[in-house]
Design an enzyme around this catalytic site. Sequence first.
Site, PDB file in Angstrom:
ATOM      1  N   CYS A 243       0.819  -1.221   0.000  1.00  0.00           N
ATOM      2  CA  CYS A 243       0.000   0.000   0.000  1.00  0.00           C
ATOM      3  C   CYS A 243       0.847   1.263   0.000  1.00  0.00           C
ATOM      4  O   CYS A 243       0.318   2.355  -0.074  1.00  0.00           O
ATOM      5  CB  CYS A 243      -0.967  -0.004   1.185  1.00  0.00           C
ATOM      6  SG  CYS A 243      -0.187   0.392   2.754  1.00  0.00           S
ATOM      7  N   CYS A 265       2.595  -4.030   5.540  1.00  0.00           N
ATOM      8  CA  CYS A 265       1.934  -3.622   6.785  1.00  0.00           C
ATOM      9  C   CYS A 265       1.564  -4.859   7.611  1.00  0.00           C
ATOM     10  O   CYS A 265       1.035  -5.829   7.071  1.00  0.00           O
ATOM     11  CB  CYS A 265       0.633  -2.874   6.485  1.00  0.00           C
ATOM     12  SG  CYS A 265       0.858  -1.239   5.795  1.00  0.00           S
ATOM     13  N   CYS A 271      -3.935  -1.834   5.661  1.00  0.00           N
ATOM     14  CA  CYS A 271      -3.276  -1.973   4.369  1.00  0.00           C
ATOM     15  C   CYS A 271      -4.319  -2.138   3.253  1.00  0.00           C
ATOM     16  O   CYS A 271      -4.247  -1.477   2.215  1.00  0.00           O
ATOM     17  CB  CYS A 271      -2.344  -3.172   4.422  1.00  0.00           C
ATOM     18  SG  CYS A 271      -1.193  -3.299   3.042  1.00  0.00           S
TER      19      CYS A 271
END
Lengths: 323, 369, 198
Positions: A243, A265, A271
């Site tokens: 992301c 993440c 995310c």
Amino acid sequence: MSLPAYNFAYLDEQTKRMIRRAVLKAIAIPGYQVPFASREMPMPYGWGTGGVQVTAAVIGPDDVLKVIDQGADDTTNAVSIRKFFAKTAGVKTTTATREATIIQTRHRIPETPLHVGQVLVYQVPIPEPLRFLEPRETETRRMHALTEYGLMHVKLYEDIARHGHIATTYAYPVKVDGRYVMDPSPTPKFDNPKMDQCPALQLFGAGREKRIYAIPPYTSVVSLDFEDFPFERYRHPGTCALCGATDTFLDEIVTDDAGGRMFVCSDTDYCETRRAAHSPPPLAGEGQGGGSAAGAAQEASPSLPLPSKRGREEQDLKAAEHD
Amino acid sequence: MYVAVKGGEQAIDNAHALLAELRRGDPAVPELGLDQISGQLSLAVDRVMSEGSLYDRELAALAIKQARGDLIEAIFLVRAFRTTLARFGACEPLDTETMEISRRISATFKDLPGGQVLGPTFDYTHRLLDPALASGGEPPPAATATQADAATMPRVTDLLDADGLIEHSPLDTGAPVNDLTREPLLFPADRDLRLQNLARADEGFLLALGYSTQRGFGRTHPFVGEIRFGEVEVELFAEEVGFAVPLGSVAVTECQMINQFIGGENEPPRFTRGYGLAFGQSERKTMSMALVDRSLRARELGEEVAAPAQDEEFVLSHSDNVQATGFVEHLKLPHHVDFQAELGLVRSMREAFFARTELRTDPLEEAAE
Amino acid sequence: MPGQAIRLDPAIASQAAFRAVMDAMSHPGEVRTFATTVRAPAPLNPAAAAVACALMDFETPVWLDGPLAAAPEFVTWLRFETGAPVVAAADAATFAVIADPLAMPSFSAFALGSHDYPDRSVTLLVQVERFGEGEPMRLSGPGLARPRGFSATPLPADFIARLHVNRALFPRGVDIILASDDAVAALPRSVRVKRESD
């Protein structure tokens, strides 16, 4: 031999009352560990029995439950606990941090800021922050009673003498409302600042050790440190390969046996929400960092966006969060 | 492109299905019945009832079957069920003097009122694997008890107590007995809580601790005053009728150790006690329990607390195998967040180390290359 | 059975009452209204009765103030609904129920907990007529993003002074749940209280 019929949220009413009374005392005495008559649960000790008991005592039919382990909704133990409550309490479950009224967690605090009315329930293995300095309950209890926390500072200072800085990276001790030193459960110290003045109620359940403690909403939570060695929030200086987040706690994924690494993440909901909002998603790396593992971690992976800004943002993050 | 791991739910369901299949084993082989487990693996059932804290042979047998013979897993299953049961009250203290004896031995007296009753024991068997047993076949019938065996059997400790040679059994003050399954265990713990903890404790843990006292880590000079095993009546005082009514009987093993004497200038010397009790026939467990009970009385008896078996926080906090196995095995759960935090620290420390020593590579790695 | 009413599943009903109390305890001085079908005989109001049913049982000795102790129907109801033993010694109680706040005993009459176990202290369940009336106080501390006003009536004239003493004892002290007919608010021992006019 008779097969049992279980109550709403599994626990019997008497057990719930006992836990509820402990929860109320815990809220009234922020950071103090209230002993409670933890029950044997149908999942093993160490797998969240404390958190499960607290959630079972607090949850109602209108609640929306989220369960995370390591920040992720889809880890096996999180799935198992979520199923347990879906089955025994028939509550709605979610993976969205914002939608949840109760979030049970192991080892992380969600990246999405929590709001008033939410309850964050932590699974706690060893509730006593002084336990590894003094194994005896009778002693640590006296130390809390007398606010005798010198030993903890000595330990942290020994770290500094030996390693040049405080070597505690998770379960980093905090002081709650200026009185009790408390174990935040084994969350990475990256998450510590989120506990301070958090609008949500934070409840901690340690089943095997039979303790419940709490941080009420909007309560001061200070990570222990020294003037010359202030608390530092650690985060791997990288960007999420999925992301592009530069301010989240990252999981390291080993992508091959040639030192390839990528970082994503740890908070899966955060995310996914970001990816849904920013389509098309950034190009994910394939673990192109060559060389040794240490080298890969220290060097920016060529696939990571915004490498030039990263260092500065990290500095800002630290500066902003240390109070 | 990397895709985060998903599908935990399906994986869990599949794992459970596989487990069930393996539990069943070869479908061509007849399935174990609970009566077979209860009747032929009866000491396993006894242990599961004891450490599971629930006297129900059939449930214990079910737990053993479901746990594929893993007794700690079976104990856990029983405990998790037990905790959901409503409490109706506390029974009257068991009177083991009125036990219907299956076995009763004393190591402190050659003979004594009621005699030594060997009963079912492995003690004098030769540990030779028995091929006859492998092929099945019925054992020859055992001799049945004669009337004489039903004589009263006073407890050895009571005989000594009558002469003042051993400390009295603690008086029943009528105070409610604590229950660590209903209240958190706090320290210092009184003997009622300690004994309850030991009765639920892992047999292996107690065995090792008891053994350690014999090897000098908190010596207690023990003698087996008596071990008795048999059926004891359970009675409940019923408020409505005003007297105790029998509920049935349970099989228990009781071990009374006679230990290190006390006394001196101001009080006459006498022996001290260590006590063990467990459901079913559990001699190793009750003997170990009695040794550890006595060791844990160090504080009360003015002895120095130096050995592990004398340290109540150490013993009581680590004796429960359901707690222990949970916490040890929870290390299987993902810990990658904490590990990541540690990894970051170690990497940054290594970086600092190499900067300091002006080495750019790991000397160990270099040597290996 | 006196005071009977159609009851929701008791597990759900007591969860709702508990949750209102938990919210109140987490946000001192915030008034939480909640619906309950629990009705106790006079003089206890419905919200206080619901809280009693949600939190008390045979493990919690309860002390009753004069008006409650003198109401046999109420005492029978409490025993029947909760199983809680009613005790005469105020300092032996886990909960104290107060129907007449003006005559309530000093906090020091109750268990305040010890330094080792500050949780072994009483929770006062105090019945009031109304929130938002009476001497205004200013609350701050855990649970409050910023100081907030609070008042309830009737309360003893020296109530704020008592709360000062209570706070000074921290971590020992009493925790207070106030209940009107259909709402609760709480003053946990962690709360800092000032007279609004100060």
